[in-house]
Write a protein that holds these residues in place. Sequence first.
Motif, short mmCIF file in Angstrom:
data_model
loop_
_atom_site.label_atom_id
_atom_site.label_comp_id
_atom_site.label_asym_id
_atom_site.label_seq_id
_atom_site.Cartn_x
_atom_site.Cartn_y
_atom_site.Cartn_z
N LYS A 73 0.82 -1.22 0.00
CA LYS A 73 0.00 0.00 0.00
C LYS A 73 0.85 1.27 0.00
N SER A 74 2.00 1.19 -0.61
CA SER A 74 2.90 2.33 -0.72
C SER A 74 3.55 2.30 -2.10
N LYS A 75 3.38 3.37 -2.84
CA LYS A 75 3.92 3.44 -4.21
C LYS A 75 5.44 3.35 -4.21
N GLU A 76 6.09 4.04 -3.28
CA GLU A 76 7.55 4.05 -3.25
C GLU A 76 8.10 2.67 -2.90
N ASP A 77 7.52 2.03 -1.90
CA ASP A 77 7.99 0.70 -1.50
C ASP A 77 7.70 -0.32 -2.60
N ALA A 78 6.58 -0.18 -3.27
CA ALA A 78 6.25 -1.10 -4.36
C ALA A 78 7.24 -0.94 -5.50
N GLU A 79 7.63 0.29 -5.79
CA GLU A 79 8.61 0.54 -6.85
C GLU A 79 9.97 -0.07 -6.48
N GLU A 80 10.36 0.05 -5.22
CA GLU A 80 11.63 -0.55 -4.78
C GLU A 80 11.59 -2.07 -4.87
N CYS A 81 10.48 -2.66 -4.46
CA CYS A 81 10.35 -4.12 -4.55
C CYS A 81 10.41 -4.59 -5.99
N LYS A 82 9.78 -3.83 -6.88
CA LYS A 82 9.79 -4.17 -8.30
C LYS A 82 11.22 -4.15 -8.83
N ASN A 83 11.97 -3.11 -8.50
CA ASN A 83 13.35 -3.00 -8.97
C ASN A 83 14.24 -4.07 -8.33
N ASP A 84 14.02 -4.36 -7.05
CA ASP A 84 14.78 -5.44 -6.40
C ASP A 84 14.48 -6.79 -7.05
N ALA A 85 13.25 -6.97 -7.49
CA ALA A 85 12.88 -8.22 -8.15
C ALA A 85 13.63 -8.39 -9.47
N TYR A 86 13.82 -7.30 -10.20
CA TYR A 86 14.58 -7.39 -11.44
C TYR A 86 16.02 -7.82 -11.16
N LEU A 87 16.60 -7.25 -10.13
CA LEU A 87 17.98 -7.61 -9.79
C LEU A 87 18.08 -9.05 -9.30
N ARG A 88 17.10 -9.47 -8.52
CA ARG A 88 17.10 -10.84 -8.03
C ARG A 88 16.90 -11.83 -9.19
N ALA A 89 16.06 -11.46 -10.14
CA ALA A 89 15.86 -12.31 -11.31
C ALA A 89 17.16 -12.40 -12.12
N ARG A 90 17.84 -11.29 -12.25
CA ARG A 90 19.10 -11.29 -13.00
C ARG A 90 20.15 -12.18 -12.34
N SER A 91 20.16 -12.21 -11.02
CA SER A 91 21.16 -13.03 -10.33
C SER A 91 20.74 -14.49 -10.21
N SER A 92 19.46 -14.79 -10.35
CA SER A 92 19.03 -16.18 -10.13
C SER A 92 18.69 -16.94 -11.41
N ILE A 93 18.43 -16.25 -12.49
CA ILE A 93 18.00 -16.97 -13.69
C ILE A 93 19.12 -17.78 -14.35
N PRO A 94 20.33 -17.34 -14.48
CA PRO A 94 21.30 -18.24 -15.13
C PRO A 94 21.41 -19.63 -14.50
N PRO A 95 21.41 -19.80 -13.19
CA PRO A 95 21.39 -21.18 -12.72
C PRO A 95 20.01 -21.83 -12.93
N GLN A 96 18.95 -21.05 -12.79
CA GLN A 96 17.61 -21.58 -12.96
C GLN A 96 17.06 -21.15 -14.31
N LYS A 97 16.13 -21.93 -14.83
CA LYS A 97 15.48 -21.56 -16.08
C LYS A 97 13.97 -21.70 -15.89
N PRO A 98 13.30 -20.58 -15.53
CA PRO A 98 11.85 -20.67 -15.30
C PRO A 98 11.10 -20.94 -16.60
N SER A 99 10.08 -21.76 -16.50
CA SER A 99 9.29 -22.05 -17.70
C SER A 99 8.30 -20.92 -17.99
N VAL A 100 7.79 -20.28 -16.94
CA VAL A 100 6.88 -19.14 -17.10
C VAL A 100 7.48 -17.96 -16.34
N LEU A 101 7.96 -16.99 -17.08
CA LEU A 101 8.66 -15.86 -16.48
C LEU A 101 7.72 -15.00 -15.63
N LYS A 102 6.49 -14.86 -16.04
CA LYS A 102 5.53 -14.02 -15.31
C LYS A 102 5.31 -14.55 -13.89
#
Length: 143
Positions: free
Chosen positions: A63-92
């Motif tokens: 319920k906070s735009k700023e915190d939601a934006e930070e979580c979204k950006n953190d998710a991109y970084l976490r995806a970048r660090s975790s996808i090469p070992p893992q290969k998700p079948s559905v990215l969404k």
Amino acid sequence: MLIGKSFLKPCNQFIFSDISERRKTLDDSQIIQLYFERSEDAIEKTKIKYGNFCFRIADNILKSKEDAEECKNDAYLRARSSIPPQKPSVLKSYLGKIVRNLALQRYEYYSAKKRNAELENLHEVNGLNIFASCILENADLFC
């Protein structure tokens, strides 16, 4: 009169440009391939395709735009660090899970902080009550 062709034209251009951007997006397998190649475009393509989706998940939890934006950006970084070992079948769903977990962690952190503040206030009140009762019991020593 406010409604006219000149008033609607900029709005329509914005809508069509947004739609044309989404049409240029890659499918999940191509985006995952960009992550495997460690391309900087992987995060940009992910933002274009799933940015609103990730933001809505985090915003519904926090319920906070700023915190939601930070979580979204953190998710991109976490995806970048975790996808090469893992290969998700559905990215969404993979990104949704990452964003949800990050938002829940942040929510628990904020909730715990508030809970601790309430406990500290309670201890302060109890401490004053104990101090006041001690003074009242020993009033003859102070007079």
